[in-house]
Scaffold this motif. Structure first.
Motif, PDB file in Angstrom:
ATOM      1  N   GLY A  72     -12.462   2.472  -3.699  1.00  0.00           N
ATOM      2  CA  GLY A  72     -11.789   2.613  -4.981  1.00  0.00           C
ATOM      3  C   GLY A  72     -10.959   1.381  -5.278  1.00  0.00           C
ATOM      4  N   ARG A  73     -10.400   1.370  -6.486  1.00  0.00           N
ATOM      5  CA  ARG A  73      -9.523   0.271  -6.866  1.00  0.00           C
ATOM      6  C   ARG A  73      -8.394   0.822  -7.724  1.00  0.00           C
ATOM      7  NH1 ARG A  73     -10.905  -1.218 -12.076  1.00  0.00           N
ATOM      8  NH2 ARG A  73     -12.929  -0.468 -12.733  1.00  0.00           N
ATOM      9  N   GLY A  74      -7.401  -0.016  -7.985  1.00  0.00           N
ATOM     10  CA  GLY A  74      -6.247   0.433  -8.748  1.00  0.00           C
ATOM     11  C   GLY A  74      -5.465   1.463  -7.965  1.00  0.00           C
ATOM     12  N   LYS A  75      -5.173   2.604  -8.583  1.00  0.00           N
ATOM     13  CA  LYS A  75      -4.416   3.660  -7.905  1.00  0.00           C
ATOM     14  C   LYS A  75      -5.213   4.306  -6.776  1.00  0.00           C
ATOM     15  CE  LYS A  75      -1.178   4.665 -11.543  1.00  0.00           C
ATOM     16  NZ  LYS A  75      -0.547   5.658 -12.393  1.00  0.00           N
ATOM     17  N   PHE A  76      -6.510   4.028  -6.710  1.00  0.00           N
ATOM     18  CA  PHE A  76      -7.357   4.605  -5.662  1.00  0.00           C
ATOM     19  C   PHE A  76      -7.767   3.563  -4.617  1.00  0.00           C
ATOM     20  CE2 PHE A  76      -8.478   7.423  -9.379  1.00  0.00           C
ATOM     21  CZ  PHE A  76      -7.614   8.438  -8.994  1.00  0.00           C
ATOM     22  N   ARG A  77      -6.913   2.588  -4.405  1.00  0.00           N
ATOM     23  CA  ARG A  77      -7.186   1.523  -3.440  1.00  0.00           C
ATOM     24  C   ARG A  77      -7.472   2.134  -2.061  1.00  0.00           C
ATOM     25  NH1 ARG A  77      -2.989  -1.513  -4.884  1.00  0.00           N
ATOM     26  NH2 ARG A  77      -4.278  -2.719  -6.303  1.00  0.00           N
ATOM     27  N   LEU A  78      -8.533   1.639  -1.426  1.00  0.00           N
ATOM     28  CA  LEU A  78      -8.980   2.090  -0.096  1.00  0.00           C
ATOM     29  C   LEU A  78      -9.358   3.579  -0.074  1.00  0.00           C
ATOM     30  CD1 LEU A  78      -6.506   0.194   2.257  1.00  0.00           C
ATOM     31  CD2 LEU A  78      -8.878  -0.364   1.783  1.00  0.00           C
ATOM     32  N   ALA A  79      -9.871   4.084  -1.187  1.00  0.00           N
ATOM     33  CA  ALA A  79     -10.227   5.507  -1.272  1.00  0.00           C
ATOM     34  C   ALA A  79     -11.361   5.853  -0.317  1.00  0.00           C
ATOM     35  CB  ALA A  79     -10.631   5.860  -2.702  1.00  0.00           C
ATOM     36  N   ARG A  80     -11.291   7.069   0.168  1.00  0.00           N
ATOM     37  CA  ARG A  80     -12.378   7.675   0.932  1.00  0.00           C
ATOM     38  C   ARG A  80     -12.278   9.169   0.711  1.00  0.00           C
ATOM     39  NH1 ARG A  80      -8.164   7.135   4.175  1.00  0.00           N
ATOM     40  NH2 ARG A  80      -7.830   8.526   5.920  1.00  0.00           N
ATOM     41  N   GLY A  81     -13.432   9.820   0.725  1.00  0.00           N
ATOM     42  CA  GLY A  81     -13.405  11.256   0.487  1.00  0.00           C
ATOM     43  C   GLY A  81     -14.773  11.787   0.132  1.00  0.00           C
ATOM     44  N   PHE A  82     -14.778  12.841  -0.692  1.00  0.00           N
ATOM     45  CA  PHE A  82     -16.045  13.467  -1.041  1.00  0.00           C
ATOM     46  C   PHE A  82     -15.968  14.050  -2.447  1.00  0.00           C
ATOM     47  CE2 PHE A  82     -13.386  16.671   0.849  1.00  0.00           C
ATOM     48  CZ  PHE A  82     -13.622  17.818   0.116  1.00  0.00           C
TER      49      PHE A  82
ATOM     50  N   GLU B 138      -5.794   5.488 -15.602  1.00  0.00           N
ATOM     51  CA  GLU B 138      -6.377   4.436 -16.427  1.00  0.00           C
ATOM     52  C   GLU B 138      -6.397   3.112 -15.659  1.00  0.00           C
ATOM     53  OE1 GLU B 138      -5.617   2.161 -20.694  1.00  0.00           O
ATOM     54  OE2 GLU B 138      -4.368   3.864 -20.138  1.00  0.00           O
ATOM     55  N   GLY B 139      -7.554   2.449 -15.661  1.00  0.00           N
ATOM     56  CA  GLY B 139      -7.714   1.175 -14.959  1.00  0.00           C
ATOM     57  C   GLY B 139      -8.068   1.311 -13.492  1.00  0.00           C
ATOM     58  N   SER B 140      -8.169   2.528 -13.003  1.00  0.00           N
ATOM     59  CA  SER B 140      -8.517   2.781 -11.602  1.00  0.00           C
ATOM     60  C   SER B 140      -9.932   3.336 -11.523  1.00  0.00           C
ATOM     61  CB  SER B 140      -7.539   3.779 -10.982  1.00  0.00           C
ATOM     62  OG  SER B 140      -6.220   3.283 -11.042  1.00  0.00           O
ATOM     63  N   SER B 141     -10.526   3.254 -10.337  1.00  0.00           N
ATOM     64  CA  SER B 141     -11.871   3.810 -10.176  1.00  0.00           C
ATOM     65  C   SER B 141     -12.100   4.255  -8.742  1.00  0.00           C
ATOM     66  CB  SER B 141     -12.941   2.778 -10.554  1.00  0.00           C
ATOM     67  OG  SER B 141     -13.038   1.777  -9.578  1.00  0.00           O
ATOM     68  N   ILE B 142     -13.124   5.092  -8.589  1.00  0.00           N
ATOM     69  CA  ILE B 142     -13.628   5.462  -7.263  1.00  0.00           C
ATOM     70  C   ILE B 142     -15.093   5.049  -7.203  1.00  0.00           C
ATOM     71  CG2 ILE B 142     -12.007   7.342  -6.833  1.00  0.00           C
ATOM     72  CD1 ILE B 142     -14.229   9.308  -7.680  1.00  0.00           C
ATOM     73  N   THR B 143     -15.558   4.765  -6.001  1.00  0.00           N
ATOM     74  CA  THR B 143     -16.941   4.355  -5.806  1.00  0.00           C
ATOM     75  C   THR B 143     -17.661   5.377  -4.935  1.00  0.00           C
ATOM     76  OG1 THR B 143     -16.255   2.059  -5.920  1.00  0.00           O
ATOM     77  CG2 THR B 143     -18.426   2.487  -4.988  1.00  0.00           C
TER      78      THR B 143
ATOM     79  N   LEU C  19       0.802  -1.222   0.000  1.00  0.00           N
ATOM     80  CA  LEU C  19       0.000   0.000   0.000  1.00  0.00           C
ATOM     81  C   LEU C  19       0.833   1.270   0.000  1.00  0.00           C
ATOM     82  CD1 LEU C  19      -2.920  -1.040   2.334  1.00  0.00           C
ATOM     83  CD2 LEU C  19      -2.874  -0.954  -0.146  1.00  0.00           C
ATOM     84  N   GLY C  20       1.923   1.296   0.706  1.00  0.00           N
ATOM     85  CA  GLY C  20       2.737   2.511   0.740  1.00  0.00           C
ATOM     86  C   GLY C  20       2.095   3.601   1.557  1.00  0.00           C
ATOM     87  N   LYS C  21       2.466   4.839   1.250  1.00  0.00           N
ATOM     88  CA  LYS C  21       2.006   6.001   2.000  1.00  0.00           C
ATOM     89  C   LYS C  21       0.671   6.513   1.457  1.00  0.00           C
ATOM     90  CE  LYS C  21       3.588  10.456   3.596  1.00  0.00           C
ATOM     91  NZ  LYS C  21       4.596  11.473   3.594  1.00  0.00           N
TER      92      LYS C  21
ATOM     93  N   LEU D  10      -8.625  10.515  -0.364  1.00  0.00           N
ATOM     94  CA  LEU D  10      -7.442   9.968   0.291  1.00  0.00           C
ATOM     95  C   LEU D  10      -7.366   8.511  -0.117  1.00  0.00           C
ATOM     96  CD1 LEU D  10      -7.960  11.500   3.833  1.00  0.00           C
ATOM     97  CD2 LEU D  10      -6.313  12.239   2.104  1.00  0.00           C
ATOM     98  N   HIS D  11      -6.186   8.042  -0.471  1.00  0.00           N
ATOM     99  CA  HIS D  11      -6.042   6.665  -0.967  1.00  0.00           C
ATOM    100  C   HIS D  11      -4.589   6.228  -0.829  1.00  0.00           C
ATOM    101  CE1 HIS D  11      -4.159   8.028  -4.773  1.00  0.00           C
ATOM    102  NE2 HIS D  11      -4.874   9.110  -4.516  1.00  0.00           N
ATOM    103  N   TYR D  12      -4.354   4.956  -1.149  1.00  0.00           N
ATOM    104  CA  TYR D  12      -2.984   4.412  -1.106  1.00  0.00           C
ATOM    105  C   TYR D  12      -2.485   4.109  -2.487  1.00  0.00           C
ATOM    106  CZ  TYR D  12      -3.495   4.019   3.885  1.00  0.00           C
ATOM    107  OH  TYR D  12      -3.669   4.310   5.215  1.00  0.00           O
TER     108      TYR D  12
END
Length: 182
Positions: free
Chosen positions: A146-156, A122-127, A31-33, A180-182
């Motif tokens: 979210g998925r891809g570059k937006f893994r574990l996304a949360r926000g508004f 590309e290939g990433s999404s937010i829900t 996951l990184g920072k 915010l995401h990893y």
């Protein structure tokens, strides 16, 4: 004596830390920072024409005499663009559904996946899963994953209606998203 030895062995096994071998993260994403990203795009919700991007799939059995289409369910595959005009580039699509949930004011409950098909994401999404009080000038929706570059996304997401055809329901909605995401 034998019973005490067995009890001793069981107690040792219960309180001992058993080392678990790791594969060093191979096969699992690291996951990184945590990062913050701001996105700006337009959702094109088209209910009219020969190839609409949103279609009515269910409505209440009872005849509803209100000012809103209360109880209606729409499935969407709306294009996302980098601008509001006809020459804007398509950068992805929003797939999901929305339900007309307001009896007195037009209000929708959305559950949608905003997938990006070009560029850096590309290939990433937010829900998004949230209530959208459509008649308000500015609306805030929850980003819940979210998925891809937006893994574990949360926000508004802050929304405003850029264009609305009140005759056929076609709309262009401006989205300004902070996640915010990893």
């Amino acid at each position: 004596m034998e019973g005490r030895l067995a009890l001793f062995v069981v107690l040792i096994l219960c309180v001992s830390a058993i080392p678990v071998q790791s594969n060093g993260g191979k096969g699992f994403p690291v996951l990184g920072k945590e990062k913050m990203t701001h996105l700006h795009f337009y959702l094109n919700d088209i209910l009219s024409g020969e190839k609409p991007s949103a279609v009515l799939v269910a409505q209440a059995n009872k005849t509803y005499e209100g000012a809103t289409p209360f109880g209606s369910v729409y499935v969407v595959d709306d294009p996302l663009t980098d601008g509001p005009g006809p020459n804007a580039n398509v950068i992805g699509n929003a797939q999901g559904l929305y339900v007309s949930s307001g009896q007195d004011k037009l209000s929708l409950v959305l559950t949608m996946d905003f997938g990006f098909t070009t560029g850096e994401y590309e290939g990433s999404s937010i829900t998004v899963f949230s209530r959208n009080p459509v008649t308000e000038k500015m609306r805030e929706l929850s980003v819940v994953g979210g998925r891809g570059k937006f893994r574990l996304a949360r926000g508004f997401a802050m929304l405003s209606t850029y264009y609305l055809n009140t005759t056929n329901g076609d709309a262009i909605i401006e989205y300004k998203v902070t996640i915010l995401h990893y």
